[in-house]
Design a protein around this motif. Structure first.
Motif, PDB file in Angstrom:
ATOM      1  N   MET A  25       0.825  -1.223   0.157  1.00 53.41           N
ATOM      2  CA  MET A  25       0.389  -0.057   0.018  1.00 53.41           C
ATOM      3  C   MET A  25       0.686   1.671   0.069  1.00 53.41           C
ATOM      4  SD  MET A  25      -3.238   1.353   0.735  1.00 53.41           S
ATOM      5  CE  MET A  25      -2.732   2.719  -0.561  1.00 53.41           C
ATOM      6  N   PHE A 225     -13.957  -2.650 -10.919  1.00 59.33           N
ATOM      7  CA  PHE A 225     -13.519  -1.381 -10.465  1.00 59.33           C
ATOM      8  C   PHE A 225     -14.230  -1.348  -8.706  1.00 59.33           C
ATOM      9  CE2 PHE A 225     -12.103  -0.135 -14.290  1.00 59.33           C
ATOM     10  CZ  PHE A 225     -10.934   0.099 -14.695  1.00 59.33           C
ATOM     11  N   ASP A 226     -14.935  -2.023  -8.625  1.00 55.77           N
ATOM     12  CA  ASP A 226     -15.306  -2.191  -6.931  1.00 55.77           C
ATOM     13  C   ASP A 226     -14.387  -2.376  -6.339  1.00 55.77           C
ATOM     14  OD1 ASP A 226     -16.145  -4.493  -8.810  1.00 55.77           O
ATOM     15  OD2 ASP A 226     -17.809  -4.898  -7.000  1.00 55.77           O
ATOM     16  N   GLU A 227     -13.208  -3.481  -7.237  1.00 55.64           N
ATOM     17  CA  GLU A 227     -12.363  -4.273  -6.507  1.00 55.64           C
ATOM     18  C   GLU A 227     -10.777  -3.567  -7.526  1.00 55.64           C
ATOM     19  OE1 GLU A 227     -12.136  -8.533  -7.170  1.00 55.64           O
ATOM     20  OE2 GLU A 227     -13.682  -8.189  -8.567  1.00 55.64           O
ATOM     21  N   GLY A 228     -10.696  -2.704  -8.240  1.00 57.05           N
ATOM     22  CA  GLY A 228      -9.307  -2.409  -8.031  1.00 57.05           C
ATOM     23  C   GLY A 228      -9.545  -0.793  -8.183  1.00 57.05           C
ATOM     24  N   ARG A 229      -8.556  -0.403  -9.290  1.00 56.73           N
ATOM     25  CA  ARG A 229      -8.523   1.346  -9.383  1.00 56.73           C
ATOM     26  C   ARG A 229      -6.482   1.065 -10.476  1.00 56.73           C
ATOM     27  NH1 ARG A 229      -9.813   4.865  -6.728  1.00 56.73           N
ATOM     28  NH2 ARG A 229      -7.789   6.244  -8.269  1.00 56.73           N
ATOM     29  N   PRO A 243      -6.933  -9.066  -1.046  1.00 58.12           N
ATOM     30  CA  PRO A 243      -8.200  -9.738  -0.952  1.00 58.12           C
ATOM     31  C   PRO A 243      -9.070  -8.779  -1.081  1.00 58.12           C
ATOM     32  CG  PRO A 243      -7.522 -11.166   0.552  1.00 58.12           C
ATOM     33  CD  PRO A 243      -7.391 -10.058   1.027  1.00 58.12           C
ATOM     34  N   GLY A 244     -10.100  -8.354  -2.886  1.00 60.40           N
ATOM     35  CA  GLY A 244     -11.209  -7.363  -2.811  1.00 60.40           C
ATOM     36  C   GLY A 244      -9.938  -6.303  -3.590  1.00 60.40           C
ATOM     37  N   ASP A 245      -9.259  -6.011  -3.681  1.00 58.50           N
ATOM     38  CA  ASP A 245      -7.682  -4.481  -3.677  1.00 58.50           C
ATOM     39  C   ASP A 245      -6.702  -4.911  -4.956  1.00 58.50           C
ATOM     40  OD1 ASP A 245      -7.578  -1.769  -3.934  1.00 58.50           O
ATOM     41  OD2 ASP A 245      -7.055  -1.877  -1.737  1.00 58.50           O
ATOM     42  N   ARG A 247      -4.809  -2.536  -7.468  1.00 58.81           N
ATOM     43  CA  ARG A 247      -4.801  -1.476  -8.632  1.00 58.81           C
ATOM     44  C   ARG A 247      -3.379  -1.500  -9.678  1.00 58.81           C
ATOM     45  NH1 ARG A 247      -5.562   2.268  -3.382  1.00 58.81           N
ATOM     46  NH2 ARG A 247      -6.473   0.581  -1.968  1.00 58.81           N
TER      47      ARG A 247
ATOM     48  N   LEU B  26      -2.521   4.128   5.279  1.00 58.21           N
ATOM     49  CA  LEU B  26      -4.118   3.203   5.035  1.00 58.21           C
ATOM     50  C   LEU B  26      -5.869   3.243   5.414  1.00 58.21           C
ATOM     51  CD1 LEU B  26      -1.348   0.943   4.927  1.00 58.21           C
ATOM     52  CD2 LEU B  26      -2.776  -0.916   5.560  1.00 58.21           C
ATOM     53  N   ASP B  29      -5.782   6.330   2.663  1.00 58.46           N
ATOM     54  CA  ASP B  29      -6.156   5.619   1.580  1.00 58.46           C
ATOM     55  C   ASP B  29      -7.758   4.960   1.992  1.00 58.46           C
ATOM     56  OD1 ASP B  29      -5.444   4.065  -1.292  1.00 58.46           O
ATOM     57  OD2 ASP B  29      -6.380   2.625  -0.023  1.00 58.46           O
ATOM     58  N   TYR B  33      -9.248   6.677  -1.809  1.00 58.72           N
ATOM     59  CA  TYR B  33      -9.542   5.651  -3.162  1.00 58.72           C
ATOM     60  C   TYR B  33      -9.425   4.018  -3.279  1.00 58.72           C
ATOM     61  CZ  TYR B  33      -7.283   9.740  -4.966  1.00 58.72           C
ATOM     62  OH  TYR B  33      -6.888  10.772  -4.848  1.00 58.72           O
ATOM     63  N   MET B  34      -9.285   3.572  -1.890  1.00 59.84           N
ATOM     64  CA  MET B  34      -9.817   2.129  -1.503  1.00 59.84           C
ATOM     65  C   MET B  34     -10.913   1.871  -2.373  1.00 59.84           C
ATOM     66  SD  MET B  34      -9.797   0.257   1.275  1.00 59.84           S
ATOM     67  CE  MET B  34     -11.464   0.290   2.111  1.00 59.84           C
ATOM     68  N   PRO B  35     -10.487   0.945  -2.903  1.00 58.30           N
ATOM     69  CA  PRO B  35     -12.053  -0.057  -3.895  1.00 58.30           C
ATOM     70  C   PRO B  35     -12.573  -0.355  -2.718  1.00 58.30           C
ATOM     71  CG  PRO B  35     -10.321  -1.184  -4.613  1.00 58.30           C
ATOM     72  CD  PRO B  35      -9.712   0.266  -3.715  1.00 58.30           C
ATOM     73  N   LYS B  36     -14.549  -0.370  -3.178  1.00 53.66           N
ATOM     74  CA  LYS B  36     -15.231  -0.764  -2.119  1.00 53.66           C
ATOM     75  C   LYS B  36     -14.863  -1.702  -1.208  1.00 53.66           C
ATOM     76  CE  LYS B  36     -19.719  -1.615  -3.342  1.00 53.66           C
ATOM     77  NZ  LYS B  36     -20.459  -1.629  -4.083  1.00 53.66           N
ATOM     78  N   LYS B  37     -14.774  -3.097  -2.575  1.00 51.37           N
ATOM     79  CA  LYS B  37     -14.479  -4.840  -1.595  1.00 51.37           C
ATOM     80  C   LYS B  37     -13.127  -4.698  -0.903  1.00 51.37           C
ATOM     81  CE  LYS B  37     -16.786  -7.292  -5.335  1.00 51.37           C
ATOM     82  NZ  LYS B  37     -17.716  -7.783  -6.144  1.00 51.37           N
ATOM     83  N   GLY B  38     -12.555  -3.371  -0.618  1.00 53.91           N
ATOM     84  CA  GLY B  38     -11.175  -3.568  -0.124  1.00 53.91           C
ATOM     85  C   GLY B  38     -11.308  -3.680   1.394  1.00 53.91           C
ATOM     86  N   LYS B  40     -13.078  -5.029   3.858  1.00 57.84           N
ATOM     87  CA  LYS B  40     -13.058  -6.049   5.112  1.00 57.84           C
ATOM     88  C   LYS B  40     -11.557  -6.396   5.114  1.00 57.84           C
ATOM     89  CE  LYS B  40     -13.683 -10.435   5.679  1.00 57.84           C
ATOM     90  NZ  LYS B  40     -14.323 -11.965   5.096  1.00 57.84           N
ATOM     91  N   PHE B  41     -10.558  -6.155   3.706  1.00 53.94           N
ATOM     92  CA  PHE B  41      -9.523  -7.596   4.395  1.00 53.94           C
ATOM     93  C   PHE B  41      -8.468  -5.120   5.085  1.00 53.94           C
ATOM     94  CE2 PHE B  41      -4.967  -6.831   3.493  1.00 53.94           C
ATOM     95  CZ  PHE B  41      -4.459  -8.037   3.209  1.00 53.94           C
ATOM     96  N   ARG B  42      -8.872  -3.823   4.629  1.00 52.14           N
ATOM     97  CA  ARG B  42      -7.929  -2.985   5.693  1.00 52.14           C
ATOM     98  C   ARG B  42      -8.430  -3.238   6.259  1.00 52.14           C
ATOM     99  NH1 ARG B  42      -6.695   1.057   2.796  1.00 52.14           N
ATOM    100  NH2 ARG B  42      -5.689  -0.863   1.847  1.00 52.14           N
ATOM    101  N   GLU B  44      -8.574  -5.596   9.361  1.00 51.86           N
ATOM    102  CA  GLU B  44      -7.524  -6.633   8.736  1.00 51.86           C
ATOM    103  C   GLU B  44      -6.102  -6.124   8.856  1.00 51.86           C
ATOM    104  OE1 GLU B  44      -7.968  -9.773   6.899  1.00 51.86           O
ATOM    105  OE2 GLU B  44      -9.690  -9.978   6.791  1.00 51.86           O
TER     106      GLU B  44
END
Lengths: 503, 503
Positions: A25, A225-229, A243-245, A247, B26, B29, B33-38, B40-42, B44
């Motif tokens: 990150m 783009f809900d799990e990436g940028r 998971p879920g991120d 880029r 973190l 971010d 900019y963090m994608p939505k699905k990130g 849960k892991f964020r 953690e």
């Protein structure tokens, strides 16, 4: 008992990986949004994290757990989740603990300085001044290979860092055959009756519209783009943050469509691999990680080339591109556009090379760095060797070192053993794509309809989902039924360029 | 010996702070900019980091070092760098180690759940259903205060989390006087002959132009974009990431100029404090950190209000704003614009309140939460108490709980003791600004000339540079020669609103 040891190991690994993901990150931010004056402190943050990560991963506790698990029932079925996680962790642990601290420090110091020297020597086309640094790096890298240990030759130990389990002797012959075929292909292209009009893709392409088009393409091939940028950087990359991120980044050239467009497809291909791995269940363990750089590259190159540079892809996307880039593309025919994006021109610089010549750049480097490791080539001879081979493969005289042996950062950074993964990626890509086509004979029709998700799911189900269950050479056998081969890539290129160039 | 202990302590603190700064990164971010699905892991990642930070900071090793240093020569001169670092670290260490683990866990659990309940109860204006949660939070917060310990009353222990060393009894009287004066001021404004035309700032303001204008203003007051950034978030904030990296955020309303503009000045004010602290030499130690939330707020509010809502500021910036927002401002006179940005309207919602009524919102909350802690007010009576006071101070009947006692997240999040820092910030801000004006009698002329850097440097030299050398109440004495007072703020408001409203 070994149940508990396994659970403990997984907990430890997840902590290490979560900490690594924090570093990822910070690395992403460093290259995208960090203000200029933040760089010194960012280095301190990353150095603290990497120290903690190394300490945690190489702790005797992990060694003890691995020792216990290595003789447990878990490793009986070597493709079980547990066996994979134990095997690959053991492999990484061994490598991480084998290098003496003094060597690691010396390598870090020398490569940091060498990279600085490389920048100024490249600017001055001064191979002579860079030579002592190259010699130092080669010497330390040999020591690294010895510390790792190897079966056949030192290069094996280095290649293994990027392509675990790969053996130099297995790739040497495939690479030599590929090289011969590419030289022949290049000759055919040079003497061909038809020539693409490359100026078509070198018109004005509004950067904001390029971004929108690039994002639509990435979205269409499954990069959510809900799990990436997608962001902008000088040197594009993909980072699977967790998971879920996931880029990716690119850079835009307002006067050339290719750079960002195929760059985005390339990085999105890496991204789809990261997204396709079952991180929900396996994050932080080998089963939740990509198996090698070569396999990673096979995914990026497939989307960039086999898909992005295909006629079928553009039958769907060209009308959209024409609407978006009206003044630059409204008078252009699909066939001419297709030829332009597939134009082949031998040139000096690897990172600017087209699909056909790219591997020749790699093979030349592979031959030289392997020679440096066996001792058959001396660092002092690198420039002459480079220029001689370049003339033979590309038919061009190297005019200056910046266009020759000083163009890449890799050697000054100590990344010997890394280059072959690019070409392995291209070879695997062609092999995988052949198999995907055999499984889905209507794949061209899918692309023409704008349906790229079937291929995306095929890749996920056949490749991504395995994480590190199989090493790369095994994976290609499991997926395609054949071992590493140059033939599918050569056949694909001959067919494509034969049509475009009319030979 | 204590030389080494001090050096060891500093090394430990810097590691803890560097790790905290990774968590800040973190967190930034996550909100930008963090994608939505990130997400849960964020969570953690942040949970792992915060666990490691807590463990490192509360380790017995730090306790031992502090024990040794507390009786060393270092603490003789209580404003020396070493004494400050030892004193404030000891204070934080004591607080961090005093709370029983069970209480921390219970507080985390209950406040996490209570925040969820708060969201749905607010939506339904259902104070009754929220009451059991408020009762739990109040009960656990009382336990927290007991665990911390206090001299006079439990609220002291809570206030100290945000305003170290502040005593409830010291602020109670100042706040009561302020409240009385504000009620009188509000009455004058209600009956005033002149009324600003607020519609001027509620026209169309292009968001991209707002960003450009906001960045120019931030740049002009000294927020350097080579060491900072401005991004967009739902809930604006400032994050001092470390040396050379301070980031602020805002949100744009295309139909109102005030929100982003004064929001940016507010956050840039926080940012200038972070940038003004000597982090190059003191990062990671108390000397490299802000001294309290109240002092932090004094900086943001000074730039937002004393500067940003002043006539002198707009004598310089209004012509620029007119050029940029031509269609919305070309027919507007400076005086009318100035009145519009200073419009006062009693309203229900704290975060939307104007400069004059804002503190009344805070004082009401302070009275209630202090009463909850002394036991004079029961949780069950909070709604009635709120509505009764609101009527008295604002002259308005609360129409629903979402506009009343359920509007803020703070209590459900366990943030009792936080609210007063907002008003302390406003009081300090007026006191500091008075002193700055006394030191620089031409300050209005400076602003009219577009010169805001003299004030920025005055703040840096007199306030920022001290880090935590002085606690807030002491700092205001050192800087202004006077203790906390409501008079400068009230005088400033009466003068300004007297002119605008013609009383």
């Amino acid at each position: 008992m070994s149940q508990k040891a396994y659970a403990d190991l997984i907990t430890q690994l997840k902590e290490v990986s979560t900490l690594s993901s924090c570093a990822s990150m910070l690395g992403w931010d460093e290259r995208t949004y960090m203000p200029k004056k933040g760089s010194k402190f960012r280095a301190e943050q990353l150095s603290l994290l990497s120290g903690m990560i190394h300490e945690k991963f190489t702790s005797p506790k992990i060694g003890d757990l691995l020792g216990e698990l290595g003789s447990s029932d878990f490793v009986k079925d070597d493709t079980s989740v547990e066996a994979v996680n134990i095997r690959e962790t053991q492999h990484q642990y061994d490598k991480s603990t084998k290098l003496p601290n003094d060597l690691v420090k010396e390598l870090t110091k020398v490569t940091t300085l060498a990279q600085g020297e490389w920048v100024s020597c490249r600017a001055k086309n001064d191979f002579k001044s860079f030579l002592p640094w190259l010699e130092k790096v080669v010497d330390l890298t040999k020591q690294k290979a010895e510390a790792y240990g190897y079966e056949n030759e030192p290069y094996d130990a280095l290649l293994d860092d990027y392509e675990p389990g790969a053996k130099t002797e297995e790739v040497v012959e495939v690479f030599a055959n590929l090289r011969n075929e590419l030289v022949i292909l290049l000759d055919k292209i040079k003497g061909a009756p038809k020539k693409p009009d490359v100026s078509i893709v070198e018109r004005a392409y509004d950067v904001e519209l390029q971004r929108i088009f690039g994002e639509s393409v990435a979205q269409a091939i499954g990069f959510g783009f809900d799990e990436g940028r997608l962001d902008v950087t000088t040197h594009p990359f993909c980072s699977g943050m967790g998971p879920g991120d996931t880029r990716i980044t690119t850079r835009y050239n307002p006067n050339r469509l290719n750079d960002a467009l195929f760059g985005i497809m390339h990085e999105a291909g890496h991204g789809l691999y990261e997204m396709g791995i079952d991180k929900e269940n396996h994050f932080g363990t080998p089963m939740g990680e990509s198996t090698s750089l070569g396999i990673h590259e096979s995914q990026s190159r497939m989307w960039e080339n086999q898909v992005g540079r295909s006629k079928a892809f553009w039958k769907y996307f060209f009308p959209q591109a024409q609407r978006l880039f009206k003044s630059s593309l409204e008078d252009v025919e699909l066939d001419d556009f297709y030829a332009a994006i597939n134009n082949v021109t031998p040139s000096y610089i690897r990172v600017e090379a087209d699909e056909a010549t790219y591997n020749l750049h790699i093979l030349l480097r592979f031959e030289l760095e392997r020679g440096l490791m066996t001792g058959e080539i001396k660092a002092a001879d690198v420039r002459d060797q480079w220029n001689e081979r370049f003339k033979k493969y590309f038919g061009l005289e190297v005019d200056k070192d910046a266009n020759g042996c000083l163009q890449d950062v890799h050697w000054s950074a100590g990344l010997i053993g890394y280059f072959p993964t690019y070409t392995l990626g291209n070879l695997y890509s062609a092999q995988f794509f052949n198999k995907a086509k055999a499984d889905m004979p209507d794949i061209d029709q899918q692309f023409e309809n704008g349906d790229f998700l079937k291929l995306r799911h095929w890749l996920k189900d056949n490749i991504h989902i395995h994480g590190q269950r199989y090493r790369a050479t095994k994976l290609v056998e499991v997926v395609t039924g054949e071992s590493l081969s140059y033939k599918p890539l050569v056949a694909y290129m001959n067919k494509k360029y034969g049509e475009i160039y009319g030979f």
